[in-house]
Design an enzyme around this catalytic site. Structure first.
Site, PDB file in Angstrom:
ATOM      1  CG  HIS A 189      -6.956  -7.024   6.361  1.00  0.00           C
ATOM      2  ND1 HIS A 189      -6.272  -6.502   5.300  1.00  0.00           N
ATOM      3  CD2 HIS A 189      -7.537  -5.960   6.971  1.00  0.00           C
ATOM      4  CE1 HIS A 189      -6.449  -5.197   5.248  1.00  0.00           C
ATOM      5  NE2 HIS A 189      -7.207  -4.834   6.261  1.00  0.00           N
ATOM      6  CD  GLU A 225      -1.744  -2.391   1.561  1.00  0.00           C
ATOM      7  OE1 GLU A 225      -0.566  -2.620   1.961  1.00  0.00           O
ATOM      8  OE2 GLU A 225      -2.612  -3.281   1.531  1.00  0.00           O
TER       9      GLU A 225
HETATM   10  C1  UD1 Z   1      -7.023  -5.541  -0.115  1.00  0.00           C
HETATM   11  C2  UD1 Z   1      -6.010  -4.431  -0.330  1.00  0.00           C
HETATM   12  C3  UD1 Z   1      -5.649  -3.795   1.016  1.00  0.00           C
HETATM   13  C4  UD1 Z   1      -6.899  -3.379   1.780  1.00  0.00           C
HETATM   14  C5  UD1 Z   1      -7.855  -4.547   1.887  1.00  0.00           C
HETATM   15  C6  UD1 Z   1      -9.148  -4.095   2.512  1.00  0.00           C
HETATM   16  C7  UD1 Z   1      -4.365  -4.648  -2.117  1.00  0.00           C
HETATM   17  C8  UD1 Z   1      -3.093  -5.258  -2.526  1.00  0.00           C
HETATM   18  N1  UD1 Z   1      -4.786  -4.962  -0.884  1.00  0.00           N
HETATM   19  O1  UD1 Z   1      -6.377  -6.562   0.626  1.00  0.00           O
HETATM   20  O2  UD1 Z   1      -4.854  -2.656   0.755  1.00  0.00           O
HETATM   21  O3  UD1 Z   1      -6.505  -2.980   3.063  1.00  0.00           O
HETATM   22  O4  UD1 Z   1      -8.142  -5.045   0.573  1.00  0.00           O
HETATM   23  O5  UD1 Z   1      -9.906  -5.182   2.949  1.00  0.00           O
HETATM   24  O6  UD1 Z   1      -4.963  -3.922  -2.848  1.00  0.00           O
HETATM   25  N2  UD1 Z   1     -11.772 -12.369  -0.856  1.00  0.00           N
HETATM   26  C9  UD1 Z   1     -13.010 -12.978  -1.010  1.00  0.00           C
HETATM   27  N3  UD1 Z   1     -14.127 -12.162  -1.045  1.00  0.00           N
HETATM   28  C10 UD1 Z   1     -14.060 -10.822  -0.951  1.00  0.00           C
HETATM   29  C11 UD1 Z   1     -12.801 -10.231  -0.775  1.00  0.00           C
HETATM   30  C12 UD1 Z   1     -11.662 -11.009  -0.740  1.00  0.00           C
HETATM   31  O7  UD1 Z   1     -13.119 -14.171  -1.117  1.00  0.00           O
HETATM   32  O8  UD1 Z   1     -15.092 -10.160  -1.004  1.00  0.00           O
HETATM   33  C13 UD1 Z   1     -10.555 -13.226  -0.812  1.00  0.00           C
HETATM   34  C14 UD1 Z   1     -10.155 -13.754  -2.198  1.00  0.00           C
HETATM   35  O9  UD1 Z   1      -9.676 -15.071  -2.066  1.00  0.00           O
HETATM   36  C15 UD1 Z   1      -8.996 -12.839  -2.586  1.00  0.00           C
HETATM   37  C16 UD1 Z   1      -8.362 -12.575  -1.219  1.00  0.00           C
HETATM   38  O10 UD1 Z   1      -9.462 -12.471  -0.331  1.00  0.00           O
HETATM   39  O11 UD1 Z   1      -8.108 -13.449  -3.503  1.00  0.00           O
HETATM   40  C17 UD1 Z   1      -7.470 -11.372  -1.106  1.00  0.00           C
HETATM   41  O12 UD1 Z   1      -8.073 -10.197  -1.616  1.00  0.00           O
HETATM   42  P1  UD1 Z   1      -7.111  -8.956  -2.076  1.00  0.00           P
HETATM   43  O13 UD1 Z   1      -7.977  -7.852  -2.544  1.00  0.00           O
HETATM   44  O14 UD1 Z   1      -6.066  -9.454  -2.993  1.00  0.00           O
HETATM   45  O15 UD1 Z   1      -6.333  -8.571  -0.769  1.00  0.00           O
HETATM   46  P2  UD1 Z   1      -6.869  -8.051   0.625  1.00  0.00           P
HETATM   47  O16 UD1 Z   1      -6.062  -8.734   1.666  1.00  0.00           O
HETATM   48  O17 UD1 Z   1      -8.331  -8.133   0.663  1.00  0.00           O
HETATM   49  N1  UDP Z   2     -15.498  -3.169   8.299  1.00  0.00           N
HETATM   50  C1  UDP Z   2     -16.785  -3.696   8.079  1.00  0.00           C
HETATM   51  N2  UDP Z   2     -17.042  -4.980   8.493  1.00  0.00           N
HETATM   52  C2  UDP Z   2     -16.107  -5.762   9.081  1.00  0.00           C
HETATM   53  C3  UDP Z   2     -14.807  -5.221   9.273  1.00  0.00           C
HETATM   54  C4  UDP Z   2     -14.533  -3.924   8.866  1.00  0.00           C
HETATM   55  O1  UDP Z   2     -17.659  -3.012   7.547  1.00  0.00           O
HETATM   56  O2  UDP Z   2     -16.413  -6.912   9.427  1.00  0.00           O
HETATM   57  C5  UDP Z   2     -15.204  -1.795   7.844  1.00  0.00           C
HETATM   58  C6  UDP Z   2     -14.588  -0.881   8.872  1.00  0.00           C
HETATM   59  O3  UDP Z   2     -15.594  -0.192   9.585  1.00  0.00           O
HETATM   60  C7  UDP Z   2     -13.739   0.060   8.034  1.00  0.00           C
HETATM   61  C8  UDP Z   2     -13.357  -0.761   6.852  1.00  0.00           C
HETATM   62  O4  UDP Z   2     -14.212  -1.897   6.840  1.00  0.00           O
HETATM   63  O5  UDP Z   2     -14.493   1.167   7.559  1.00  0.00           O
HETATM   64  C9  UDP Z   2     -11.924  -1.205   6.988  1.00  0.00           C
HETATM   65  O6  UDP Z   2     -11.627  -2.094   5.964  1.00  0.00           O
HETATM   66  P1  UDP Z   2     -10.381  -3.062   6.008  1.00  0.00           P
HETATM   67  O7  UDP Z   2      -9.928  -3.289   7.406  1.00  0.00           O
HETATM   68  O8  UDP Z   2     -10.762  -4.252   5.198  1.00  0.00           O
HETATM   69  O9  UDP Z   2      -9.310  -2.266   5.146  1.00  0.00           O
HETATM   70  P2  UDP Z   2      -8.234  -1.117   5.492  1.00  0.00           P
HETATM   71  O10 UDP Z   2      -8.939   0.024   6.105  1.00  0.00           O
HETATM   72  O11 UDP Z   2      -7.205  -1.738   6.359  1.00  0.00           O
HETATM   73  O12 UDP Z   2      -7.677  -0.805   4.143  1.00  0.00           O
END
Ligand code: UD1
Ligand code: UDP
Length: 386
Positions: free
Chosen positions: A223, A147
């Site tokens: 996460h 990020e």
């Molecule tokens: C992503 C972003 C991170 C952000 C986070 C918010 C990147 C590299 N990472 O991380 O910056 O903080 O989102 O949550 O852009 N998956 C599902 N269903 C969903 C979402 C995710 O099954 O609705 C699973 C899938 O297997 C997917 C994996 O999660 O391949 C990872 O998703 P990805 O968007 O690559 O990374 P995040 O850890 O979610």
């Molecule tokens: N959030 C949500 N449901 C959950 C966990 C988080 O709606 O079960 C919301 C939370 O209030 C915040 C956002 O998701 O606004 C944060 O997202 P995440 O932690 O996935 O990503 P990040 O902010 O670290 O990029």
């Protein structure tokens, strides 16, 4: 933004400036919802929602809550997707949309791979980019990964920078971004939070039913990629130890959908009767939990801001943060990924009412915004594009 329902559609007004708002993940949807709402309330704009679908259900969950639907959804997500895959599929997919839409501007949010790749697609077409939540820096290119790189690269190619705080503004100016294009707007998460807070009166998720009026609870989310494996296992182990020492407490742990994260959490936490392990919560249920828990443990960016806005102590499960305001205020405590430090910090707060009260008492005002950030962003775009 008032209490009227969100979810206005993207009907086009004659002569309106077309803005493609590009979102891919849960936090982008939450933080862009108030911006989309604000733009759509003004006749001078036609705001389209372009979802990359980097997240599938976690994105839909948010859009459904705010009563928005994507005008386009590229649906790129696949299980255990690689960064190469997201980067290239978003670049190609968004590029095609921009070629057919020819918007007057695009808006991207924050620091995900959607943010960076979508901005790059716009840059290649010389379409001006507004970066919402610009200027955040941890000053460690490896944390959070990837990020920190995403936001630096996006800022480098943007035309308008919507910095949530003065320190974010200072970061941009230090990097040579022209001051005239940088606008301190506050963080739109506060707009979303204020709107949702009024709706989130009781939890609707069945697994939370015991918590309403019930035992005190800790809320935990984790996460981040740099925590996968051993560090995440250590965090989960620390939570178990905290619950052992404070056995009247429960822990609510909404698990991110990433299977890498879920496998570790399930393996370590599922046997403990005081841990409620559940799927991602709807935004109002999560806001209810933020509001009603005693303590938060999280490596999330958005959660640090929301906890601060609600004056709730949050142990930040990271070594560095790009949200120094949370720490400066005293309610955000940077504990890193070391289990011992996490346990000590949590037990100090849970066991010492005076220390806990002192932290909460010190919190006044909200360094992340006043709930009017989206209106400021729309005003800037109006002046620049009108
Ligand atoms: C992503 C972003 C991170 C952000 C986070 C918010 C990147 C590299 N990472 O991380 O910056 O903080 O989102 O949550 O852009 N998956 C599902 N269903 C969903 C979402 C995710 O099954 O609705 C699973 C899938 O297997 C997917 C994996 O999660 O391949 C990872 O998703 P990805 O968007 O690559 O990374 P995040 O850890 O979610
Ligand atoms: N959030 C949500 N449901 C959950 C966990 C988080 O709606 O079960 C919301 C939370 O209030 C915040 C956002 O998701 O606004 C944060 O997202 P995440 O932690 O996935 O990503 P990040 O902010 O670290 O990029």
């Amino acid at each position: 933004m008032g209490m009227m329902a969100m979810g206005m559609s993207s009907e086009k007004n004659e002569g309106a400036k077309v803005i493609d708002v590009i979102i891919g993940t849960r936090p982008e949807a939450i933080k862009m919802a108030p911006v989309i709402q604000e733009l759509r309330s003004r006749d001078e704009f036609s705001a389209r929602i372009i979802a990359t679908g980097q997240h599938s259900d976690m994105l839909k969950q948010v859009l459904d809550f705010f009563s928005f639907s994507a005008d386009v959804n590229l649906g790129v997500m696949k299980r255990e997707q690689s960064l190469d895959y997201i980067t290239s599929s978003v670049l190609l997919g968004v590029g095609e949309i921009l070629d057919s839409d020819r918007p007057d501007a695009v808006l991207v949010h924050g620091d995900t791979t959607t943010t960076f790749s979508a901005a790059l697609a716009a840059f290649y077409r010389r379409i001006p980019i507004g970066h919402v939540e610009a200027g955040l820096r941890s000053n460690d290119i490896t944390r959070p990964f990837p990020e920190e790189m995403n936001r630096i690269a996006t800022d480098r190619i943007s035309s308008w920078w919507f910095a949530p705080t003065e320190s974010a503004r200072d970061n941009l100016i230090r990097e040579g971004i022209p001051a005239g294009g940088v606008h301190v707007t506050g963080n739109t998460v506060v707009d979303a939070l204020q709107w949702t807070r009024n709706i989130a009166k009781t939890p609707s998720e069945p697994c939370m039913s015991d918590l309403a009026g019930g035992p005190p609870f800790i809320l935990m989310t984790a996460h981040r990629r740099e925590s996968w494996g051993e560090p995440l296992a250590g965090i989960c182990g620390a939570l178990l130890e905290i619950l052992r020492r404070h056995n009247s407490y429960r822990a609510l742990v909404p698990m991110h959908r990433n299977p890498v994260v879920r496998n570790t959490m399930r393996r370590i936490l599922s046997e403990n009767p005081n841990v409620i392990l559940c799927d991602p919560l709807s935004y109002p249920d999560f806001v209810w939990a933020l509001n009603n828990c005693v303590l938060i443990l999280s490596d999330s960016g958005g959660v640090q801001e929301e906890a601060t806005a609600l004056s709730k102590p949050v142990l930040i499960l990271r070594d560095v943060t790009e949200r120094p305001e949370a720490v400066e205020r005293g309610s955000g405590i940077l504990v890193g990924l070391d289990a011992e430090r996490i346990i000590n910090a949590a037990c100090k707060l849970l066991g010492d009412r005076a220390a806990y009260a002192a932290i909460v008492d010190r919190c006044s005002g909200n360094p992340f915004g006043d709930g009017r950030s989206s209106a400021r962003i729309a005003d800037v775009l109006s002046a620049a594009m009108g």
